[in-house]
Write an enzyme that holds these catalytic residues in place. Structure first.
Site, PDB file in Angstrom:
ATOM      1  N   ARG A  59       0.866  -1.184   0.000  1.00  0.00           N
ATOM      2  CA  ARG A  59       0.000   0.000   0.000  1.00  0.00           C
ATOM      3  C   ARG A  59       0.905   1.237   0.000  1.00  0.00           C
ATOM      4  O   ARG A  59       1.488   1.583   1.018  1.00  0.00           O
ATOM      5  CB  ARG A  59      -0.886  -0.025   1.256  1.00  0.00           C
ATOM      6  CG  ARG A  59      -1.956   1.026   1.310  1.00  0.00           C
ATOM      7  CD  ARG A  59      -2.523   1.121   2.718  1.00  0.00           C
ATOM      8  NE  ARG A  59      -1.614   1.845   3.607  1.00  0.00           N
ATOM      9  CZ  ARG A  59      -1.402   1.545   4.883  1.00  0.00           C
ATOM     10  NH1 ARG A  59      -1.983   0.518   5.431  1.00  0.00           N
ATOM     11  NH2 ARG A  59      -0.578   2.276   5.607  1.00  0.00           N
ATOM     12  N   HIS A  77      -3.125   4.512   5.041  1.00  0.00           N
ATOM     13  CA  HIS A  77      -4.296   3.634   5.159  1.00  0.00           C
ATOM     14  C   HIS A  77      -5.542   4.303   4.583  1.00  0.00           C
ATOM     15  O   HIS A  77      -6.285   3.700   3.806  1.00  0.00           O
ATOM     16  CB  HIS A  77      -4.515   3.286   6.631  1.00  0.00           C
ATOM     17  CG  HIS A  77      -5.722   2.439   6.883  1.00  0.00           C
ATOM     18  ND1 HIS A  77      -5.811   1.124   6.471  1.00  0.00           N
ATOM     19  CD2 HIS A  77      -6.905   2.727   7.493  1.00  0.00           C
ATOM     20  CE1 HIS A  77      -6.987   0.638   6.826  1.00  0.00           C
ATOM     21  NE2 HIS A  77      -7.667   1.574   7.431  1.00  0.00           N
ATOM     22  N   TYR A  99       4.724   5.106  11.156  1.00  0.00           N
ATOM     23  CA  TYR A  99       5.027   3.695  11.395  1.00  0.00           C
ATOM     24  C   TYR A  99       5.815   3.016  10.265  1.00  0.00           C
ATOM     25  O   TYR A  99       6.079   1.822  10.340  1.00  0.00           O
ATOM     26  CB  TYR A  99       3.736   2.905  11.664  1.00  0.00           C
ATOM     27  CG  TYR A  99       2.652   3.057  10.615  1.00  0.00           C
ATOM     28  CD1 TYR A  99       2.648   2.277   9.464  1.00  0.00           C
ATOM     29  CD2 TYR A  99       1.611   3.966  10.792  1.00  0.00           C
ATOM     30  CE1 TYR A  99       1.652   2.400   8.509  1.00  0.00           C
ATOM     31  CE2 TYR A  99       0.601   4.103   9.841  1.00  0.00           C
ATOM     32  CZ  TYR A  99       0.631   3.318   8.708  1.00  0.00           C
ATOM     33  OH  TYR A  99      -0.362   3.458   7.765  1.00  0.00           O
TER      34      TYR A  99
END
Length: 373
Positions: free
Chosen positions: A270, A274, A283
């Protein structure tokens, strides 16, 4: 005995199936013998690959446009699938029109590729109370936000199709995070026992929001999760459209011809956060993202097709021009203010309105009719 005969042929390949290398050159597959991929994994037809390329170009442009619409306040939220286009497009092309698709919230590009109205696809993400399209008419279930619940729905539909004598299958898209949910395991067990014609397609993009795969599972690959339930399983390079389409075509054939369920894990990434509400820099680092951008599925397929003489500069330009025109139409339609009826909130909750719903409807009516102060 070959490894394909071990455990009844359920085991996935030890390394993900790949037809095209990251630089766009042919990478196989090996043919026959102990070291080769299964003989069933054949390269798709050339014209299908060119069509897939056009759909990937359009899908990526649609994804960029949808992301821009969130910044303009036209969408409440949008989960980008940039970097996962090979999975999105291959999943749709492996199905027939009479097959059922059970998507997640991240699979808008797949729905557009299946031919659904893009504004109807975005309706749910706009904040409406329904999914925008008629699931029965297009054989696409509503996009599912709760993790893994669509997998059980897919098994139920697949079993219904089988019992009705329909020559159709169901395919459930799911993310790596969804494989940690109990519903996923219940669906696999249910499908295996009933030998239902369903394909579970895991798009392993390495993060369940901010949780990396290593914190989710200790399995050597998520594809191995199918073996324990008696389900034939496979893992594939999710950024290689040729390989993904080949494996999914075999998975759908296997399910359609009575072989039972099939689990496919696609290793992809990805690229974006998100959703637009997430900050992925908290992160994961830029170097990791850059490595995966270098494995871009669209660039890989374009280089491969050019190298084989199936695509030229004019074809690339035509694909991008068509995608720009498509995005402009989506933008213009999404910029029009939707006509909404707030009382629809109460219309389809129960077959007959409860006293509580009637009270809530009356309260809303009173609030809307009250004079402005």
């Amino acid at each position: 005995m070959s490894r394909h005969q071990v455990a009844g042929g359920l085991l996935p390949e030890p390394v993900p199936v790949r037809f095209v290398a990251e630089d766009g050159t042919a990478a196989g597959p090996p043919t026959g013998g102990e070291a080769g991929y299964r003989a069933e994994y054949r390269a798709p037809a050339d014209d299908l690959l060119v069509d897939a390329y056009r759909r990937m170009v359009l899908g990526r442009r649609f994804d960029r446009q949808a992301t821009a619409l969130t910044k303009q306040g036209r969408l409440a939220v949008y989960p980008s699938s940039r970097g996962q286009e090979a999975c999105q497009i291959a999943g749709v092309l492996a199905l027939r029109a009479d097959d059922w698709l059970f998507p997640t919230y991240r699979d808008c590009v797949a729905l557009v590729a299946r031919g659904l109205d893009p504004v109807e696809v975005l309706t749910l993400l706009r904040g409406d109370w329904h999914c925008g399209y008629d699931p029965a008419a297009v054989r696409v279930a509503p996009q599912c936000t709760p993790l893994a619940t669509q997998t059980i729905h897919a098994v139920g539909m697949a079993e219904a199709l089988r019992r009705r004598g329909e020559d159709a299958v169901a395919m459930a898209f799911i993310g790596d995070g969804g494989t940690s949910e109990g519903d996923f395991h219940e669906a696999l067990n249910y499908a295996a026992v009933l030998r239902s014609p369903v394909v579970f397609f895991v798009q392993n993009n390495k993060y369940a929001i901010s949780v990396p795969l290593a914190r989710q599972s200790a399995a050597p690959a998520l594809a191995y999760k199918g073996v324990g339930y008696g389900i034939r399983s496979e893992q594939v390079d999710g950024n290689d459209l040729v390989a993904v389409l080949s494996v999914l075509t075999e998975a759908v054939r296997h399910a359609r011809e009575g072989g039972g369920p099939f689990l496919v894990e696609a290793h992809t990434y990805r690229i974006e956060s998100h959703t637009n509400a997430d900050d992925a820099t908290r992160y994961r680092d830029a170097e990791e993202v850059a490595r995966w951008e270098a494995a871009d599925p669209l660039a890989r397929l374009e280089t491969y097709l050019r190298g084989r003489g199936l695509l030229d500069a004019a074809g690339v330009e035509a694909a991008h021009e068509a995608a720009e025109e498509y995005a402009a139409r989506v933008r213009d339609r999404m910029n029009a203010e939707p006509e909404t009826d707030p009382f629809e909130l109460f219309d389809h909750v129960f077959a007959a309105p409860t006293p509580q719903l009637r009270e809530q409807r009356a309260l809303l009516a009173a609030e809307l009719s009250a004079p402005e102060e």
